[in-house]
Write an enzyme that holds these catalytic residues in place. Structure first.
Site, PDB file in Angstrom:
ATOM      1  N   ASP A 163      -5.331 -43.324   2.002  1.00  0.00           N
ATOM      2  CA  ASP A 163      -5.443 -44.156   0.808  1.00  0.00           C
ATOM      3  C   ASP A 163      -4.063 -44.234   0.179  1.00  0.00           C
ATOM      4  O   ASP A 163      -3.528 -43.207  -0.257  1.00  0.00           O
ATOM      5  CB  ASP A 163      -6.458 -43.512  -0.161  1.00  0.00           C
ATOM      6  CG  ASP A 163      -6.641 -44.327  -1.441  1.00  0.00           C
ATOM      7  OD1 ASP A 163      -6.092 -45.443  -1.531  1.00  0.00           O
ATOM      8  OD2 ASP A 163      -7.351 -43.832  -2.352  1.00  0.00           O
TER       9      ASP A 163
ATOM     10  N   ALA B  69      -2.324 -46.007  -2.801  1.00  0.00           N
ATOM     11  CA  ALA B  69      -2.559 -46.831  -3.993  1.00  0.00           C
ATOM     12  C   ALA B  69      -1.318 -46.923  -4.875  1.00  0.00           C
ATOM     13  O   ALA B  69      -1.331 -47.632  -5.885  1.00  0.00           O
ATOM     14  CB  ALA B  69      -3.724 -46.262  -4.803  1.00  0.00           C
TER      15      ALA B  69
ATOM     16  N   LYS C 185      -1.371 -51.121  -8.813  1.00  0.00           N
ATOM     17  CA  LYS C 185      -0.289 -50.461  -9.543  1.00  0.00           C
ATOM     18  C   LYS C 185       1.073 -51.068  -9.190  1.00  0.00           C
ATOM     19  O   LYS C 185       1.858 -51.362 -10.077  1.00  0.00           O
ATOM     20  CB  LYS C 185      -0.251 -48.964  -9.229  1.00  0.00           C
ATOM     21  CG  LYS C 185      -1.596 -48.325  -8.963  1.00  0.00           C
ATOM     22  CD  LYS C 185      -2.393 -48.032 -10.206  1.00  0.00           C
ATOM     23  CE  LYS C 185      -3.788 -47.592  -9.821  1.00  0.00           C
ATOM     24  NZ  LYS C 185      -4.541 -47.002 -10.892  1.00  0.00           N
TER      25      LYS C 185
ATOM     26  N   TRP D 173      -9.147 -38.006  -6.248  1.00  0.00           N
ATOM     27  CA  TRP D 173      -9.456 -39.026  -7.257  1.00  0.00           C
ATOM     28  C   TRP D 173     -10.965 -39.064  -7.460  1.00  0.00           C
ATOM     29  O   TRP D 173     -11.722 -39.117  -6.478  1.00  0.00           O
ATOM     30  CB  TRP D 173      -8.933 -40.376  -6.761  1.00  0.00           C
ATOM     31  CG  TRP D 173      -9.213 -41.523  -7.681  1.00  0.00           C
ATOM     32  CD1 TRP D 173      -9.058 -41.544  -9.037  1.00  0.00           C
ATOM     33  CD2 TRP D 173      -9.686 -42.813  -7.300  1.00  0.00           C
ATOM     34  NE1 TRP D 173      -9.407 -42.770  -9.523  1.00  0.00           N
ATOM     35  CE2 TRP D 173      -9.800 -43.580  -8.479  1.00  0.00           C
ATOM     36  CE3 TRP D 173     -10.020 -43.408  -6.087  1.00  0.00           C
ATOM     37  CZ2 TRP D 173     -10.228 -44.894  -8.492  1.00  0.00           C
ATOM     38  CZ3 TRP D 173     -10.451 -44.721  -6.090  1.00  0.00           C
ATOM     39  CH2 TRP D 173     -10.550 -45.455  -7.281  1.00  0.00           C
TER      40      TRP D 173
HETATM   41  C1  LMR Z   1      -6.972 -43.679 -12.243  1.00  0.00           C
HETATM   42  O1  LMR Z   1      -7.100 -42.761 -11.429  1.00  0.00           O
HETATM   43  O2  LMR Z   1      -6.851 -43.494 -13.459  1.00  0.00           O
HETATM   44  C2  LMR Z   1      -6.915 -45.109 -11.752  1.00  0.00           C
HETATM   45  O3  LMR Z   1      -6.928 -45.140 -10.363  1.00  0.00           O
HETATM   46  C3  LMR Z   1      -7.922 -45.981 -12.381  1.00  0.00           C
HETATM   47  C4  LMR Z   1      -9.308 -45.795 -11.892  1.00  0.00           C
HETATM   48  O4  LMR Z   1      -9.927 -46.785 -11.505  1.00  0.00           O
HETATM   49  O5  LMR Z   1      -9.830 -44.677 -11.905  1.00  0.00           O
END
Ligand code: LMR
Length: 394
Positions: A211, A213, A246, A130
């Site tokens: 993590d 999420a 989420k 991410w």
């Molecule tokens: C994403 O990956 O799109 C989400 O987790 C939102 C973000 O804050 O990046």
């Protein structure tokens, strides 16, 4: 003082979110930011959240401070959600949870805590990971190391390459893992791979940092946590960052949790007090509202049942969309991996130029990496999206 500053490059996810908002075309499709959408393209407030908010507003008598750890009842409920109701760890006194401002708050406080434990802490992150993991961790002064994760030919986990790289980790290094629904790839570890990875983590004396999420949006609340629960049962220390953005749809309420698992109760007491010192030095205390909603839902049988059933429906909808998307793309190529992956995201595997054309010519928004938020699709836009992708891939 400010004159030496140059503007930062755009955040890839937030910039795309704004570009989509600014696009006047009615037929535009948002497959960018990871936000769940229903069939009508809306991100609804979950029914249990609505009801919990109604009760909270009616019962609230003060806005006085809570404290750096947030609500104890929220923390207890989150420990049970993450580890499972019957997890023996819950009774061992080796765990603690603090409420944080979103999953980001949990990740950053963990990073600051690691630096406090050891100034030269290295954290291994998956490639890809991410986008916001990088600034959240390196901003705390941690050194980042990468381990290969995705085999782009098969869009599955390249487990041998992952283990091979982690063989190069030093004792005390932190390994960041995605609990489920890997962001951005959608490629998850199998349970057998979690077991094998646990062996490596034990043998090399690494600290696992998970993590999670998207719990409940892959295969289900219990299934999605099975790997991390196994790992937690085998290692002396572990850190878990969780988000309620989420699975409770609380995005803007900034609601998350950070769990420490320590080798003993005594160590955990000291570690938690240090962690709370870190919190006090950053934001002092988390915002209360989102945590109060989650606590109300998880501690009330009827609200919890309503939340779980709505969440299961969201999970089933994403899985259905994954199959429908892979089928719709079948004339264009083999996208069967989309149906086999989990969570909101998959890579299409197309080029940045093709992504740009989709955005400019068709109003279809996805990250330059070709990460799509499958939950942004619906039956109405699927044919339009599949045709457009076929068009730019010709
Ligand atoms: C994403 O990956 O799109 C989400 O987790 C939102 C973000 O804050 O990046």
């Amino acid at each position: 003082m400010f004159e030496s500053l140059k503007p930062l490059p755009h955040d890839p996810i937030l910039h795309l979110m704004q570009a989509y908002r600014d696009d006047p075309r009615p037929e535009k499709v948002d497959l960018g930011v990871g936000v769940y959408k229903d069939d009508a393209g809306n991100t609804p407030i979950m029914a249990a959240v609505h009801e919990a908010e109604r009760r909270l507003l009616a019962a609230e008598t003060t806005k006085s401070y809570v404290g750096p750890a947030g609500s104890a009842a929220f923390n207890e409920a989150m420990a049970r959600l993450i580890l499972g109701e019957r997890n023996p760890l819950l009774a061992e006194g080796r765990t603690s949870v603090i409420q944080t401002p979103g999953g980001c708050g949990a990740l950053r406080m963990a990073a600051e805590f690691f630096r406090l434990c050891r100034a030269d802490t290295r954290v291994w992150v998956s490639t890809p990971t991410w986008a916001n993991h990088i600034p959240l961790l390196s901003g705390a002064g941690l050194q980042l190391q990468e381990y290969p994760y995705l085999d782009r030919d098969t869009m599955t986990v390249d487990f041998d390459a992952m283990l091979g790289a982690l063989e190069g980790a030093r004792q005390g290094d932190v390994v960041l893992l995605h609990g489920c629904c890997h962001n951005p790839s959608g490629a998850d570890l199998t349970f057998a791979q979690w077991q094998a990875l646990t062996g490596l983590i034990q043998r090399k004396g690494l600290l696992p940092f998970v993590d999670i999420a998207y719990q409940g949006l892959g295969d289900g609340l219990e299934e999605d946590a099975a790997g991390l629960r196994y790992l937690a049962g085998q290692v002396p220390e572990m850190v878990i960052a969780a988000s309620c953005s989420k699975n409770f749809g609380l995005y803007r309420e900034r609601t998350g949790a950070l769990m420490l698992i320590s080798a003993s109760g005594t160590i955990n007491t000291a570690a938690t007090s240090q962690l709370l010192g870190v919190v006090r030095g950053h934001y002092s205390m988390p915002p209360a509202h989102g945590g109060a909603i989650v606590e109300t839902i998880l501690t009330d049988d009827a609200l919890r049942a309503s939340w779980q059933s709505e969440l299961s429906g969201m999970c089933a909808r994403i899985l259905g969309l994954r199959h429908a998307f892979a089928d719709a793309l079948a004339p264009v190529g083999d996208f069967g991996f989309i149906a086999r992956q989990r969570g909101m995201f998959s890579f299409l595997g197309i080029t940045p130029e093709q992504v740009r054309r989709l955005r400019e010519e068709h109003g279809i928004y996805m990250l330059d990496s070709s990460r799509v938020n499958v939950a942004g699709l619906n039956e109405r836009v699927l044919p339009q999206v599949a045709n457009a992708i076929g068009g730019v891939m010709k």
